[in-house]
Design an enzyme around this catalytic site. Sequence first.
Site, PDB file in Angstrom:
ATOM      1  N   LYS A  84     -29.655 -28.574  23.056  1.00  0.00           N
ATOM      2  CA  LYS A  84     -30.136 -28.976  21.733  1.00  0.00           C
ATOM      3  C   LYS A  84     -30.988 -27.873  21.102  1.00  0.00           C
ATOM      4  CE  LYS A  84     -28.164 -32.807  23.038  1.00  0.00           C
ATOM      5  NZ  LYS A  84     -28.909 -33.819  23.765  1.00  0.00           N
ATOM      6  N   ARG A 106     -25.048 -18.318  42.798  1.00  0.00           N
ATOM      7  CA  ARG A 106     -25.473 -19.731  42.853  1.00  0.00           C
ATOM      8  C   ARG A 106     -26.935 -19.818  43.275  1.00  0.00           C
ATOM      9  NH1 ARG A 106     -24.903 -22.240  47.309  1.00  0.00           N
ATOM     10  NH2 ARG A 106     -22.781 -21.600  47.806  1.00  0.00           N
ATOM     11  N   TYR A 111     -32.068 -42.415  26.208  1.00  0.00           N
ATOM     12  CA  TYR A 111     -30.839 -41.672  25.940  1.00  0.00           C
ATOM     13  C   TYR A 111     -29.661 -42.290  26.720  1.00  0.00           C
ATOM     14  CZ  TYR A 111     -27.670 -37.713  25.723  1.00  0.00           C
ATOM     15  OH  TYR A 111     -26.580 -36.922  25.523  1.00  0.00           O
ATOM     16  N   ASP A 151     -38.682 -36.424  29.672  1.00  0.00           N
ATOM     17  CA  ASP A 151     -37.550 -35.788  28.986  1.00  0.00           C
ATOM     18  C   ASP A 151     -38.099 -35.332  27.632  1.00  0.00           C
ATOM     19  OD1 ASP A 151     -35.382 -35.264  27.311  1.00  0.00           O
ATOM     20  OD2 ASP A 151     -34.165 -36.919  28.056  1.00  0.00           O
TER      21      ASP A 151
HETATM   22  C1  LIG Z   1     -28.686 -34.477  24.914  1.00  0.00           C
HETATM   23  C2  LIG Z   1     -29.774 -35.155  25.620  1.00  0.00           C
HETATM   24  C3  LIG Z   1     -29.796 -35.211  27.029  1.00  0.00           C
HETATM   25  C4  LIG Z   1     -28.669 -34.685  27.891  1.00  0.00           C
HETATM   26  O1  LIG Z   1     -28.463 -33.317  27.766  1.00  0.00           O
HETATM   27  P1  LIG Z   1     -27.013 -32.631  27.951  1.00  0.00           P
HETATM   28  O2  LIG Z   1     -27.336 -31.190  27.823  1.00  0.00           O
HETATM   29  O3  LIG Z   1     -26.128 -33.185  26.884  1.00  0.00           O
HETATM   30  O4  LIG Z   1     -26.535 -33.012  29.308  1.00  0.00           O
HETATM   31  C5  LIG Z   1     -30.874 -35.831  27.636  1.00  0.00           C
HETATM   32  N1  LIG Z   1     -31.870 -36.382  26.911  1.00  0.00           N
HETATM   33  C6  LIG Z   1     -31.885 -36.347  25.563  1.00  0.00           C
HETATM   34  C7  LIG Z   1     -33.040 -36.960  24.839  1.00  0.00           C
HETATM   35  C8  LIG Z   1     -30.844 -35.744  24.870  1.00  0.00           C
HETATM   36  O5  LIG Z   1     -30.865 -35.733  23.530  1.00  0.00           O
END
Ligand SMILES: *Cc1c(COP(=O)(O)O)cnc(C)c1O
Length: 399
Positions: A276, A119, A171, A251
């Site tokens: 992603k 951890r 998001y 983000d």
């Molecule tokens: C998918 C996504 C997230 C969240 O990510 P997870 O890995 O699904 O928790 C945050 N911001 C954007 C723009 C996303 O496409």
Amino acid sequence: MAAGNDSHQKPTSSHPDSSSTTLPPLTPPTIQSSHPDAPSDFQTPPSPAPSATSLFSSTSLLMQQQTQKKKYKMATECVYVEPIGNVRDPYNAASMPIYQTATFKQHTATSEGEYDYSRSGNPTRSHLELHLAKLMSAQRALAVSSGMGCLDIITRLVPTSHEIIAGDDIYGGTQRLLTFLSTHNNIKVHHVDTTNPEAVRSVLNEKTRLVLLETPTNPLLRVVDVRGVARVVREVCGEGKAGKGCLVVVDNTMMSPYLQRPLEFGADIVYDSGTKYLSGHHDLMAGVVGCKDEAVGDKLYSIINATGCALPPFDSFLLMRGIKTLSVRMDRQQQNALLIATRLHSLSFRVNYPGLPSHPSHALHSSHSSGPGAVLSFTTGSVEKSERVVEGTRLWGIS
Ligand SMILES: *Cc1c(COP(=O)(O)O)cnc(C)c1O
């Protein structure tokens, strides 16, 4: 075609390569109490990891800190991994092995090794984090269990009764977490049109701790002038101002570090959903955070260690493997997206894609990104037509 599973929700409240990257230490340092750029009213408790503080204060690890700069084009840097510091496999394995272990045995009762508990630290994750710090132009990178995990640890920097500014086209999962914070933690969230820096200025005040940006936004693909917003935040909350300690957070999921590195143009913290583009294979959940400032990175590390959301070794390996093919995938996906956007545009649909010269922020986007990415959206004019398009596609799933 919007990335991710979270349905897009409307907010409910008001409305190229150059960097010198110093890499982070491999094990957690002691908590530094204050840094000029860090939120001043946020204190982290001491890290419970026994190996962490003692090791860091022994000069050996400090001396092993490496300064790593990007030497090549981004596509090369994605696959090019040098052994860094003492995060090296004893057998010189060309691919960092999966250290699938929860604990690490210590040599004696009093001297502690570099790792003690996964951890707190694990060689496979350290290797990934050092590679990410280079790619993200970050002073320190951290890998956690999902993109939302990133936002969770970042928003823990905001004390109760303080404020966050976020966009009005964000998001869905981000919206959900911000709503939770405002209803449970007495944190005020302002939703404004972050594509206009003056709209951010209008709600910035001495209580603002985070300005949360996405660019391009999902699903409308609107572009935020990160430099402009960062300038406004510095003017209102910068050194010597009342609200000193407000961080600009981006983000970057829609672009990935391959196409856009917001820490190079004004952001303090950047995060990506590793689920992603970085992973690229629909088989992994992960999140990565990069910090411009080491003290902010230390606080986030401490929160990860305290809450237990660090990315496990096997997932760290998979994410590392995905990142090595990031540029090849992204180049092709982007090429395809441009073809599709151009075709839809020629059929008179209203297409949102920053790669089209007709996009209102085409020039702004190009000024801070090396490509338009591979997400686009379009409107058909009627729900029936949209349903026919979505259900009529053979290759794309509805997800
Ligand atoms: C998918 C996504 C997230 C969240 O990510 P997870 O890995 O699904 O928790 C945050 N911001 C954007 C723009 C996303 O496409």
